[in-house]
Design a protein around this motif. Structure first.
Motif, PDB file in Angstrom:
ATOM      1  N   GLN A 179       0.856  -1.184   0.000  1.00 49.84           N
ATOM      2  CA  GLN A 179       0.000   0.000   0.000  1.00 49.84           C
ATOM      3  C   GLN A 179       0.895   1.239   0.000  1.00 49.84           C
ATOM      4  OE1 GLN A 179      -3.415  -0.627   0.019  1.00 49.84           O
ATOM      5  NE2 GLN A 179      -2.812  -2.785   0.012  1.00 49.84           N
ATOM      6  N   SER A 180       0.394   2.322  -0.592  1.00 48.68           N
ATOM      7  CA  SER A 180       1.141   3.574  -0.562  1.00 48.68           C
ATOM      8  C   SER A 180       1.045   4.214   0.818  1.00 48.68           C
ATOM      9  CB  SER A 180       0.595   4.531  -1.623  1.00 48.68           C
ATOM     10  OG  SER A 180      -0.736   4.928  -1.292  1.00 48.68           O
ATOM     11  N   ILE A 181       1.895   5.202   1.064  1.00 49.63           N
ATOM     12  CA  ILE A 181       1.865   5.906   2.348  1.00 49.63           C
ATOM     13  C   ILE A 181       0.502   6.557   2.560  1.00 49.63           C
ATOM     14  CG2 ILE A 181       2.859   7.817   3.667  1.00 49.63           C
ATOM     15  CD1 ILE A 181       4.690   5.412   3.453  1.00 49.63           C
ATOM     16  N   GLN A 182      -0.051   7.133   1.494  1.00 48.15           N
ATOM     17  CA  GLN A 182      -1.368   7.768   1.597  1.00 48.15           C
ATOM     18  C   GLN A 182      -2.450   6.736   1.928  1.00 48.15           C
ATOM     19  OE1 GLN A 182       0.813   8.153  -0.843  1.00 48.15           O
ATOM     20  NE2 GLN A 182       0.946  10.279  -1.551  1.00 48.15           N
ATOM     21  N   GLN A 183      -2.343   5.566   1.325  1.00 49.38           N
ATOM     22  CA  GLN A 183      -3.332   4.526   1.594  1.00 49.38           C
ATOM     23  C   GLN A 183      -3.241   4.030   3.039  1.00 49.38           C
ATOM     24  OE1 GLN A 183      -2.425   1.787  -1.664  1.00 49.38           O
ATOM     25  NE2 GLN A 183      -4.432   2.224  -2.557  1.00 49.38           N
ATOM     26  N   ILE A 184      -2.031   3.914   3.548  1.00 48.26           N
ATOM     27  CA  ILE A 184      -1.868   3.503   4.944  1.00 48.26           C
ATOM     28  C   ILE A 184      -2.497   4.534   5.877  1.00 48.26           C
ATOM     29  CG2 ILE A 184      -0.170   3.091   6.774  1.00 48.26           C
ATOM     30  CD1 ILE A 184       1.690   1.939   4.618  1.00 48.26           C
ATOM     31  N   TYR A 198      -4.864   7.441  -4.338  1.00 43.95           N
ATOM     32  CA  TYR A 198      -3.408   7.310  -4.280  1.00 43.95           C
ATOM     33  C   TYR A 198      -2.998   5.838  -4.168  1.00 43.95           C
ATOM     34  CZ  TYR A 198      -3.611  12.320  -3.322  1.00 43.95           C
ATOM     35  OH  TYR A 198      -3.859  13.659  -3.397  1.00 43.95           O
ATOM     36  N   PRO A 199      -3.144   5.067  -5.243  1.00 45.14           N
ATOM     37  CA  PRO A 199      -2.718   3.658  -5.200  1.00 45.14           C
ATOM     38  C   PRO A 199      -1.202   3.550  -5.154  1.00 45.14           C
ATOM     39  CG  PRO A 199      -3.325   4.270  -7.426  1.00 45.14           C
ATOM     40  CD  PRO A 199      -3.672   5.444  -6.557  1.00 45.14           C
ATOM     41  N   TYR A 200      -0.748   2.382  -4.747  1.00 44.77           N
ATOM     42  CA  TYR A 200       0.697   2.135  -4.665  1.00 44.77           C
ATOM     43  C   TYR A 200       1.299   2.083  -6.064  1.00 44.77           C
ATOM     44  CZ  TYR A 200       5.127  -0.206  -3.669  1.00 44.77           C
ATOM     45  OH  TYR A 200       6.459  -0.534  -3.597  1.00 44.77           O
ATOM     46  N   GLN A 201       2.396   2.805  -6.245  1.00 38.13           N
ATOM     47  CA  GLN A 201       3.093   2.830  -7.525  1.00 38.13           C
ATOM     48  C   GLN A 201       4.429   2.103  -7.381  1.00 38.13           C
ATOM     49  OE1 GLN A 201       1.756   4.034 -10.271  1.00 38.13           O
ATOM     50  NE2 GLN A 201      -0.046   5.001  -9.318  1.00 38.13           N
ATOM     51  N   VAL A 202       4.659   1.129  -8.255  1.00 41.24           N
ATOM     52  CA  VAL A 202       5.933   0.408  -8.228  1.00 41.24           C
ATOM     53  C   VAL A 202       7.027   1.326  -8.752  1.00 41.24           C
ATOM     54  CG1 VAL A 202       7.188  -1.602  -9.056  1.00 41.24           C
ATOM     55  CG2 VAL A 202       4.743  -1.771  -8.573  1.00 41.24           C
ATOM     56  N   LYS A 203       8.078   1.486  -7.948  1.00 39.82           N
ATOM     57  CA  LYS A 203       9.170   2.362  -8.348  1.00 39.82           C
ATOM     58  C   LYS A 203      10.020   1.683  -9.420  1.00 39.82           C
ATOM     59  CE  LYS A 203       9.522   4.655  -3.849  1.00 39.82           C
ATOM     60  NZ  LYS A 203      10.410   4.943  -2.695  1.00 39.82           N
ATOM     61  N   LYS A 204      10.303   2.448 -10.477  1.00 39.31           N
ATOM     62  CA  LYS A 204      11.132   1.912 -11.554  1.00 39.31           C
ATOM     63  C   LYS A 204      12.612   1.920 -11.125  1.00 39.31           C
ATOM     64  CE  LYS A 204       8.084   3.445 -15.280  1.00 39.31           C
ATOM     65  NZ  LYS A 204       7.990   4.243 -16.525  1.00 39.31           N
ATOM     66  N   LYS A 205      13.256   0.808 -11.412  1.00 45.51           N
ATOM     67  CA  LYS A 205      14.673   0.728 -11.059  1.00 45.51           C
ATOM     68  C   LYS A 205      15.498   1.623 -11.977  1.00 45.51           C
ATOM     69  CE  LYS A 205      14.428  -4.021  -9.332  1.00 45.51           C
ATOM     70  NZ  LYS A 205      14.961  -5.395  -9.471  1.00 45.51           N
ATOM     71  N   GLU A 206      16.397   2.345 -11.330  1.00 46.60           N
ATOM     72  CA  GLU A 206      17.257   3.244 -12.107  1.00 46.60           C
ATOM     73  C   GLU A 206      18.311   2.437 -12.853  1.00 46.60           C
ATOM     74  OE1 GLU A 206      18.912   6.110  -9.529  1.00 46.60           O
ATOM     75  OE2 GLU A 206      16.993   7.018  -8.968  1.00 46.60           O
TER      76      GLU A 206
END
Length: 261
Positions: A72-77, A252-260
Protein backbone atom coordinates in the motif's frame (compact mmCIF):
# COMPACT_ATOMS: atom_id res chain seq x y z
CA UNK A 1 -14.56 -22.24 -23.30
CA UNK A 2 -16.30 -25.01 -25.25
CA UNK A 3 -15.15 -23.54 -28.57
CA UNK A 4 -11.47 -23.12 -27.73
CA UNK A 5 -11.23 -26.52 -26.05
CA UNK A 6 -10.38 -25.17 -22.59
CA UNK A 7 -13.52 -26.76 -21.13
CA UNK A 8 -12.21 -30.28 -21.81
CA UNK A 9 -8.85 -29.34 -20.34
CA UNK A 10 -10.50 -28.02 -17.18
CA UNK A 11 -12.59 -31.18 -16.86
CA UNK A 12 -9.48 -33.35 -17.02
CA UNK A 13 -7.49 -31.25 -14.55
CA UNK A 14 -10.36 -30.66 -12.09
CA UNK A 15 -10.01 -32.24 -8.63
CA UNK A 16 -12.27 -32.03 -5.59
CA UNK A 17 -9.42 -31.01 -3.27
CA UNK A 18 -8.25 -28.30 -5.66
CA UNK A 19 -11.79 -27.02 -6.06
CA UNK A 20 -12.45 -26.87 -2.32
CA UNK A 21 -9.13 -25.14 -1.70
CA UNK A 22 -9.50 -22.53 -4.42
CA UNK A 23 -13.25 -21.92 -4.40
CA UNK A 24 -14.82 -23.75 -1.47
CA UNK A 25 -12.99 -21.85 1.27
CA UNK A 26 -13.78 -18.30 0.06
CA UNK A 27 -17.35 -19.35 -0.79
CA UNK A 28 -17.91 -20.67 2.74
CA UNK A 29 -16.37 -17.51 4.19
CA UNK A 30 -18.66 -15.31 2.10
CA UNK A 31 -21.68 -17.36 3.18
CA UNK A 32 -20.78 -16.88 6.86
CA UNK A 33 -20.15 -13.19 6.21
CA UNK A 34 -23.62 -12.76 4.70
CA UNK A 35 -25.23 -14.47 7.69
CA UNK A 36 -23.41 -12.11 10.09
CA UNK A 37 -24.49 -9.10 8.03
CA UNK A 38 -28.12 -10.17 8.30
CA UNK A 39 -27.79 -10.23 12.10
CA UNK A 40 -26.15 -6.82 12.09
CA UNK A 41 -28.82 -5.32 9.80
CA UNK A 42 -31.44 -5.88 12.48
CA UNK A 43 -29.56 -4.15 15.28
CA UNK A 44 -27.91 -1.12 13.68
CA UNK A 45 -29.23 1.92 11.89
CA UNK A 46 -28.45 2.04 8.18
CA UNK A 47 -25.76 4.75 8.34
CA UNK A 48 -23.79 3.16 11.19
CA UNK A 49 -23.95 -0.20 9.44
CA UNK A 50 -22.80 1.25 6.11
CA UNK A 51 -19.82 3.02 7.67
CA UNK A 52 -18.69 0.05 9.77
CA UNK A 53 -19.05 -2.17 6.70
CA UNK A 54 -16.37 -0.08 4.97
CA UNK A 55 -13.76 -1.45 7.39
CA UNK A 56 -13.56 -4.39 4.99
CA UNK A 57 -11.20 -2.14 2.97
CA UNK A 58 -8.71 -2.25 5.85
CA UNK A 59 -8.90 -6.00 6.28
CA UNK A 60 -8.70 -6.59 2.52
CA UNK A 61 -5.51 -4.51 2.40
CA UNK A 62 -4.13 -6.40 5.41
CA UNK A 63 -4.82 -9.89 4.07
CA UNK A 64 -3.70 -9.09 0.52
CA UNK A 65 -0.38 -7.93 1.95
CA UNK A 66 0.17 -11.13 3.93
CA UNK A 67 -1.18 -13.51 1.26
CA UNK A 68 -0.29 -11.73 -2.01
CA UNK A 69 2.43 -9.36 -0.76
CA UNK A 70 0.52 -6.47 -2.29
CA UNK A 71 1.83 -3.21 -0.85
CA UNK A 72 0.00 0.00 0.00
CA UNK A 73 1.14 3.57 -0.56
CA UNK A 74 1.86 5.91 2.35
CA UNK A 75 -1.37 7.77 1.60
CA UNK A 76 -3.33 4.53 1.59
CA UNK A 77 -1.87 3.50 4.94
CA UNK A 78 -2.90 6.88 6.36
CA UNK A 79 -6.39 6.41 4.89
CA UNK A 80 -6.69 3.00 6.54
CA UNK A 81 -5.82 4.53 9.92
CA UNK A 82 -8.59 7.11 9.39
CA UNK A 83 -10.98 4.25 8.69
CA UNK A 84 -9.98 2.42 11.87
CA UNK A 85 -10.39 5.64 13.87
CA UNK A 86 -13.94 5.98 12.52
CA UNK A 87 -14.71 2.34 13.34
CA UNK A 88 -13.41 2.69 16.91
CA UNK A 89 -15.40 5.91 17.35
CA UNK A 90 -18.60 4.27 16.12
CA UNK A 91 -18.02 1.12 18.17
CA UNK A 92 -17.51 3.07 21.39
CA UNK A 93 -20.20 5.64 20.69
CA UNK A 94 -22.99 3.51 19.27
CA UNK A 95 -22.34 0.74 21.75
CA UNK A 96 -22.72 3.09 24.72
CA UNK A 97 -25.96 4.12 26.39
CA UNK A 98 -25.35 7.73 25.32
CA UNK A 99 -24.68 7.01 21.66
CA UNK A 100 -27.28 4.33 21.09
CA UNK A 101 -30.96 5.07 20.76
CA UNK A 102 -31.71 1.44 21.62
CA UNK A 103 -32.97 0.52 25.07
CA UNK A 104 -30.28 -2.18 25.23
CA UNK A 105 -26.83 -0.88 24.17
CA UNK A 106 -25.32 -4.35 24.77
CA UNK A 107 -27.56 -5.75 22.04
CA UNK A 108 -26.34 -3.03 19.67
CA UNK A 109 -22.73 -3.88 20.52
CA UNK A 110 -22.85 -7.69 20.46
CA UNK A 111 -25.55 -8.22 17.83
CA UNK A 112 -24.90 -5.18 15.67
CA UNK A 113 -21.34 -3.85 15.83
CA UNK A 114 -19.44 -7.09 16.51
CA UNK A 115 -21.11 -9.09 13.68
CA UNK A 116 -20.46 -6.42 11.05
CA UNK A 117 -16.81 -6.08 12.11
CA UNK A 118 -16.31 -9.86 12.04
CA UNK A 119 -18.02 -9.90 8.62
CA UNK A 120 -15.54 -7.24 7.45
CA UNK A 121 -12.62 -9.43 8.59
CA UNK A 122 -14.09 -12.40 6.69
CA UNK A 123 -14.72 -10.24 3.63
CA UNK A 124 -11.10 -9.10 3.62
CA UNK A 125 -9.85 -12.69 3.94
CA UNK A 126 -12.09 -13.98 1.14
CA UNK A 127 -11.18 -11.02 -1.08
CA UNK A 128 -7.50 -11.91 -0.69
CA UNK A 129 -8.05 -15.64 -1.25
CA UNK A 130 -9.86 -15.13 -4.58
CA UNK A 131 -6.93 -13.47 -6.44
CA UNK A 132 -4.58 -15.95 -4.73
CA UNK A 133 -6.54 -18.82 -6.23
CA UNK A 134 -6.68 -17.13 -9.63
CA UNK A 135 -3.10 -15.86 -9.86
CA UNK A 136 -1.09 -18.32 -7.75
CA UNK A 137 -3.11 -21.51 -8.16
CA UNK A 138 -4.03 -20.60 -11.77
CA UNK A 139 -7.66 -21.51 -11.17
CA UNK A 140 -10.02 -20.54 -14.00
CA UNK A 141 -12.13 -17.50 -13.10
CA UNK A 142 -15.17 -18.97 -14.91
CA UNK A 143 -14.87 -22.28 -13.10
CA UNK A 144 -14.28 -20.47 -9.82
CA UNK A 145 -17.49 -18.47 -10.24
CA UNK A 146 -19.53 -21.65 -10.78
CA UNK A 147 -17.87 -23.49 -7.90
CA UNK A 148 -18.30 -20.58 -5.47
CA UNK A 149 -21.98 -20.27 -6.41
CA UNK A 150 -22.60 -23.97 -5.74
CA UNK A 151 -20.61 -24.14 -2.49
CA UNK A 152 -22.07 -20.85 -1.22
CA UNK A 153 -25.62 -22.03 -1.92
CA UNK A 154 -24.99 -25.34 -0.15
CA UNK A 155 -23.55 -23.54 2.89
CA UNK A 156 -26.56 -21.23 3.13
CA UNK A 157 -28.98 -24.14 2.73
CA UNK A 158 -27.16 -26.07 5.45
CA UNK A 159 -27.31 -23.07 7.79
CA UNK A 160 -31.11 -22.97 7.55
CA UNK A 161 -31.40 -26.40 9.13
CA UNK A 162 -30.69 -25.05 12.62
CA UNK A 163 -31.49 -21.34 12.35
CA UNK A 164 -34.80 -19.67 13.31
CA UNK A 165 -35.14 -18.49 9.72
CA UNK A 166 -34.87 -22.06 8.50
CA UNK A 167 -37.59 -23.12 10.92
CA UNK A 168 -39.84 -20.31 9.66
CA UNK A 169 -39.20 -21.33 6.04
CA UNK A 170 -40.10 -24.95 6.74
CA UNK A 171 -43.24 -23.94 8.59
CA UNK A 172 -44.60 -21.14 6.39
CA UNK A 173 -42.72 -21.43 3.08
CA UNK A 174 -39.85 -19.47 1.59
CA UNK A 175 -41.85 -16.43 0.50
CA UNK A 176 -43.89 -16.08 3.71
CA UNK A 177 -44.13 -12.42 4.72
CA UNK A 178 -42.91 -11.15 1.36
CA UNK A 179 -44.52 -8.04 -0.09
CA UNK A 180 -43.77 -6.08 -3.26
CA UNK A 181 -41.58 -3.83 -1.11
CA UNK A 182 -39.42 -6.83 -0.21
CA UNK A 183 -38.23 -6.95 -3.81
CA UNK A 184 -36.69 -3.47 -3.55
CA UNK A 185 -33.61 -4.39 -1.43
CA UNK A 186 -33.24 -7.72 -3.28
CA UNK A 187 -33.19 -6.11 -6.73
CA UNK A 188 -31.20 -3.08 -5.51
CA UNK A 189 -28.46 -5.32 -4.07
CA UNK A 190 -28.26 -7.35 -7.28
CA UNK A 191 -28.13 -4.29 -9.53
CA UNK A 192 -25.71 -2.57 -7.15
CA UNK A 193 -23.23 -5.41 -7.43
CA UNK A 194 -23.41 -5.36 -11.23
CA UNK A 195 -23.06 -1.57 -11.42
CA UNK A 196 -20.11 -1.48 -9.01
CA UNK A 197 -18.37 -4.07 -11.17
CA UNK A 198 -19.02 -2.00 -14.30
CA UNK A 199 -17.84 1.23 -12.65
CA UNK A 200 -14.65 -0.46 -11.43
CA UNK A 201 -13.82 -2.01 -14.81
CA UNK A 202 -14.82 0.92 -17.03
CA UNK A 203 -14.26 4.02 -14.89
CA UNK A 204 -11.53 2.88 -12.48
CA UNK A 205 -11.10 2.62 -8.74
CA UNK A 206 -11.08 6.37 -8.09
CA UNK A 207 -14.57 6.85 -9.43
CA UNK A 208 -15.65 3.75 -7.54
CA UNK A 209 -14.49 5.53 -4.38
CA UNK A 210 -16.69 8.51 -5.19
CA UNK A 211 -19.62 6.14 -5.72
CA UNK A 212 -19.08 4.66 -2.24
CA UNK A 213 -18.84 8.13 -0.69
CA UNK A 214 -22.02 9.20 -2.45
CA UNK A 215 -23.76 6.05 -1.19
CA UNK A 216 -22.92 6.96 2.42
CA UNK A 217 -24.34 10.46 1.97
CA UNK A 218 -27.49 9.08 0.33
CA UNK A 219 -27.85 6.57 3.18
CA UNK A 220 -27.72 9.38 5.74
CA UNK A 221 -30.30 11.40 3.81
CA UNK A 222 -32.71 8.48 3.28
CA UNK A 223 -32.41 7.41 6.90
CA UNK A 224 -33.55 10.87 7.97
CA UNK A 225 -36.35 11.04 5.37
CA UNK A 226 -37.85 7.58 5.90
CA UNK A 227 -37.08 6.89 9.56
CA UNK A 228 -37.12 10.47 10.83
CA UNK A 229 -33.88 9.67 12.64
CA UNK A 230 -31.03 12.17 12.37
CA UNK A 231 -27.48 10.77 12.54
CA UNK A 232 -25.99 10.62 16.03
CA UNK A 233 -23.07 12.83 17.04
CA UNK A 234 -20.74 9.85 16.67
CA UNK A 235 -21.96 9.23 13.12
CA UNK A 236 -21.54 12.89 12.21
CA UNK A 237 -17.93 12.82 13.44
CA UNK A 238 -17.15 9.44 11.86
CA UNK A 239 -18.76 10.20 8.48
CA UNK A 240 -16.11 12.70 7.25
CA UNK A 241 -13.39 10.32 8.46
CA UNK A 242 -14.85 7.47 6.38
CA UNK A 243 -15.38 9.72 3.36
CA UNK A 244 -11.83 11.07 3.55
CA UNK A 245 -10.42 7.58 4.02
CA UNK A 246 -12.19 6.12 0.98
CA UNK A 247 -11.34 9.11 -1.23
CA UNK A 248 -7.63 9.06 -0.30
CA UNK A 249 -7.35 5.29 -0.55
CA UNK A 250 -8.81 5.18 -4.07
CA UNK A 251 -6.93 8.27 -5.31
CA UNK A 252 -3.41 7.31 -4.28
CA UNK A 253 -2.72 3.66 -5.20
CA UNK A 254 0.70 2.13 -4.67
CA UNK A 255 3.09 2.83 -7.53
CA UNK A 256 5.93 0.41 -8.23
CA UNK A 257 9.17 2.36 -8.35
CA UNK A 258 11.13 1.91 -11.55
CA UNK A 259 14.67 0.73 -11.06
CA UNK A 260 17.26 3.24 -12.11
CA UNK A 261 19.54 2.15 -14.91
Amino acid sequence: MAKDGSLKKLAKEWTLVGSLTASGLPAAIYALQNSLLQISYRNLDSLTFSMLNQTKIFFTALFTYFIMRQRQSIQQIGALFLLIMAAVLLSIGEGSSKGSSSADPEQVLFYGIVPVLVASVLSGLASALCPWASQVKKHSSYLMTVEMSIVGSLCLLASTSKSPDGEAIRRHGFFYGWTPLTLIPVVANALGGILVGLVTSLAGGVRKGFVIVSALLVTAMLQFLFEGKPPSVYCLVALPLVISSISIYQKYPYQVKKKEA
